[in-house]
Design a protein around this motif. Structure first.
Motif, short mmCIF file in Angstrom:
data_model
loop_
_atom_site.label_atom_id
_atom_site.label_comp_id
_atom_site.label_asym_id
_atom_site.label_seq_id
_atom_site.Cartn_x
_atom_site.Cartn_y
_atom_site.Cartn_z
N VAL A 50 0.84 -1.20 0.00
CA VAL A 50 0.00 0.00 0.00
C VAL A 50 0.87 1.24 0.00
N GLY A 51 1.97 1.19 0.76
CA GLY A 51 2.88 2.32 0.79
C GLY A 51 3.56 2.58 -0.55
N LEU A 52 3.69 1.52 -1.35
CA LEU A 52 4.29 1.65 -2.68
C LEU A 52 3.28 2.07 -3.74
N GLY A 53 2.05 2.33 -3.33
CA GLY A 53 1.05 2.86 -4.24
C GLY A 53 0.05 1.85 -4.78
N PHE A 54 0.06 0.62 -4.25
CA PHE A 54 -0.88 -0.40 -4.74
C PHE A 54 -2.17 -0.33 -3.94
N GLU A 55 -3.26 -0.64 -4.62
CA GLU A 55 -4.56 -0.80 -3.95
C GLU A 55 -4.71 -2.26 -3.56
N ASP A 56 -5.00 -2.53 -2.29
CA ASP A 56 -5.06 -3.89 -1.77
C ASP A 56 -6.37 -4.56 -2.16
N LEU A 57 -6.29 -5.82 -2.61
CA LEU A 57 -7.47 -6.57 -3.05
C LEU A 57 -7.62 -7.86 -2.26
N LEU A 58 -8.84 -8.38 -2.24
CA LEU A 58 -9.14 -9.70 -1.70
C LEU A 58 -10.06 -10.41 -2.69
N ASN A 59 -9.54 -11.39 -3.41
CA ASN A 59 -10.31 -12.09 -4.44
C ASN A 59 -10.70 -13.49 -3.96
N PHE A 60 -11.62 -14.11 -4.71
CA PHE A 60 -11.99 -15.49 -4.43
C PHE A 60 -10.80 -16.41 -4.65
N HIS A 61 -10.69 -17.45 -3.84
CA HIS A 61 -9.64 -18.45 -4.02
C HIS A 61 -9.98 -19.42 -5.13
N MET A 62 -11.27 -19.54 -5.45
CA MET A 62 -11.70 -20.47 -6.48
C MET A 62 -11.82 -19.76 -7.82
N ILE A 63 -11.65 -20.54 -8.89
CA ILE A 63 -11.58 -19.97 -10.22
C ILE A 63 -11.94 -21.07 -11.21
#
Length: 570
Positions: A388-401
């Motif tokens: 986050v400090g490096l400018g990324f937006e944090d995500l949480l995605n599904f583990h299944m695909i």
């Protein structure tokens, strides 16, 4: 959590406890794990229950559990069945997508309005839970007196489960007043439109015929000719699905509910091209449970006779035995309707409920501990904070695909010797085609997010620390689990140098040595791809995403990405 509507007056009648007040019933129900959520407009209890106890989806099943709870019933009860007089013949034309069928005949059932409502609720609740919204199993209940079985060589009247052309035949479906083809049902009937997706892709549709013609179009709708009413006394129950065990267990639950109404169960012969089955399957199963395990889990001392008594009050039966080491164990018999017991702990849970969890005395543990964050959790939080400090937006995605998202759309094949192409842990009976396996790497999920956000402004710098898994026979579970750090940079001028600069900053903040020797990978541009080597160990990759992959995801800007194993930052 699933809910079921139960009329308290009917519950009192079926349990034989007319003296019980509503408050007493609520307390007793809570002891079984059924929580009172309120009342319907008709005054029925709305009860929330654990979705594993599907035998409690009807007032008959709840009443059965309460009779055991009160001690009025004991042990395993298996209804007797009469010999088969009807046969279901399975034709070779049945669609491969829905090849299984089961059934039973119900005689002399007393269906008043309450009983019919309970049966309809049980049918719909089983559809929604075990039947996976009719995709895995669907129930058809018919007035037997309206069926005419075709003549068979063994003398039994026969109905046929077949596959038909969508425009081949007609029948009058429920809630309709004219004949319709199966295709018309899907296009014009409200119920048909609701469940059209279940069969619309089939070349031939499932159908059930008697000697008079088509009377059931599973899993969509039954015919009006065989509609059940309060005047019905003999019923024909058929179920079709994608798994024989599932529909057999659904049938067992329905048969037990109707048997509680005084009905007699009659077998049905199911004739497949290669084998014959007699249904319903009311066979019992056994589980071996160690006496020491019972005492350890419940935290109390019990005599063997007490354990046997608790089992019988749970609707089970237990016999004492010894294992090879001479230790006391119990051979516990399970009734046919218990689809939830997979492990000895499930049996111990029943024993604890019969004893009364409120009667267990709290005890301090023998070892004192101080709670704290797990090392992996601390590492994950630290890495997320740095990203986050490096400018990324944090995500949480599904583990299944899906396999298409994990492999095909990123130009790799399962088992290929490249990062992310490990053999996936797949779901045997997936609920959706979009979620058929556990992802083997994080990048596919990040690209899916970019694909869904093309309407938003750039740059889009996204990162995720997420779960991954792949088949590994060296692991005890057969699956190697991991946590990967994945990041993408999407903008008109995103390039390899931008991604590497962020990766170098991350490595520097965790005081690890980073190297990026060049490699080739189908997902990335040749000459713009490198391996991520941390402290001399290859742990991931970095590069510019290949234009083919970008086009596949409808992305019109360059994307640079990196991904590596979180443990490399320890």
């Amino acid at each position: 959590m699933p809910t079921v509507d139960i009329d308290p007056d009917e519950l009192r009648t079926l349990t034989g406890r007319e003296e019980k007040s509503d408050d007493e019933l609520k307390t007793d129900l809570f002891g079984l794990g059924l929580e009172f959520e309120g009342r319907t407009e008709d005054g029925a209890f709305e009860l929330e229950f654990a979705p594993d106890r599907l035998d409690r989806l009807s007032v008959e099943g709840v009443a059965r559990s309460m009779r055991y709870h009160y001690g009025d019933s004991r042990g395993v009860h298996v209804p007797s069945t009469n010999s088969a007089e009807w046969t279901i013949e399975v034709d070779d034309s049945v669609p491969d997508e829905r090849p299984y069928v089961t059934g039973a005949v119900i005689r002399d059932v007393d269906l008043d309005e309450d009983g019919l409502d309970s049966l309809i609720q049980l049918q719909e609740k089983l559809h929604a839970t075990m039947g996976r919204k009719r995709a895995k199993g669907a129930i058809g209940i018919h007035d037997l007196t309206m069926l005419k079985g075709a003549a068979a060589s063994d003398g039994n009247p026969t109905i046929r489960y077949v596959g038909v052309d969508p425009e081949e035949d007609t029948f009058v479906p429920l809630d309709a007043d004219r004949e319709m083809t199966p295709a018309q049902v899907l296009d014009e009937h409200q119920t048909g439109q609701t469940y059209a997706d279940l069969v619309s892709g089939y070349d031939r549709y499932p159908a059930i015929y008697d000697d008079l013609g088509l009377f059931s179009f599973p899993p969509v709708i039954n015919g009006r000719r065989t509609e059940v009413s309060t005047d019905s006394r003999d019923l024909f129950v058929e179920m079709t699905g994608t798994d024989q065990w599932t529909i057999d267990k659904m049938l067992t639950i329905v048969c037990y509910a109707l048997a509680a109404r005084g009905a007699t169960i009659e077998d049905v012969v199911v004739e497949y091209p290669d084998r014959d089955l007699v249904r319903p399957d009311l066979s019992t199963k056994t589980k071996t449970v160690a006496h020491d395990r019972v005492e350890t889990i419940l935290g109390i001392d019990l005599d063997p006779d007490e354990v046997v008594d608790l089992a019988e009050r749970s609707g089970l039966e237990a016999e004492t035995d010894e294992n090879d080491d001479g230790d006391l164990v119990y051979e516990v018999t399970l009734p046919p309707y218990r689809v939830d017991v997979l492990h000895p702990l499930d049996v111990i849970d029943d024993l604890g409920r019969a004893y009364g969890f409120n009667d267990l005395e709290p005890k301090y543990p023998d070892v004192g501990t101080v709670g704290g964050r797990h090392e992996r959790s601390r590492l994950e939080d630290a890495a997320r904070t740095q990203l986050v400090g490096l400018g990324f937006e944090d995500l949480l995605n599904f583990h299944m695909i899906s396999a298409d998202e994990n492999y095909d759309r990123l130009e790799i094949s399962p088992g290929e010797d490249v990062y992310g192409a490990g053999e996936a842990a797949t779901i045997k009976e997936p609920y959706s085609e979009d979620y058929t396996m556990l992802r083997t790497w994080v990048l596919p999920s990040l690209l899916m997010v970019l694909e869904n956000n093309t309407h938003r402004a750039y740059p889009q710098d996204l990162a995720e620390i997420g779960f991954t898994a792949e088949v590994d026979e060296s692991e005890n579970t057969g699956v190697a689990e991991g946590r990967h750090v994945g990041a993408v940079l999407a903008s008109h001028d995103a390039g390899y140098e931008d991604a590497k600069a962020r990766l170098q900053a991350l490595a520097r903040n965790f005081d690890v040595d980073l190297e990026t020797p060049p490699i080739e990978h189908p997902t990335f541009i040749s000459g713009r791809t490198a391996s991520v080597v941390v402290d001399g160990e290859e742990v991931g990759l970095i590069g510019e995403v290949h234009p083919k992959v970008l086009v596949e995801h409808d992305l019109e800007v360059p994307v640079a990405a990196f991904e590596f194993d979180l443990d490399a930052l320890r």
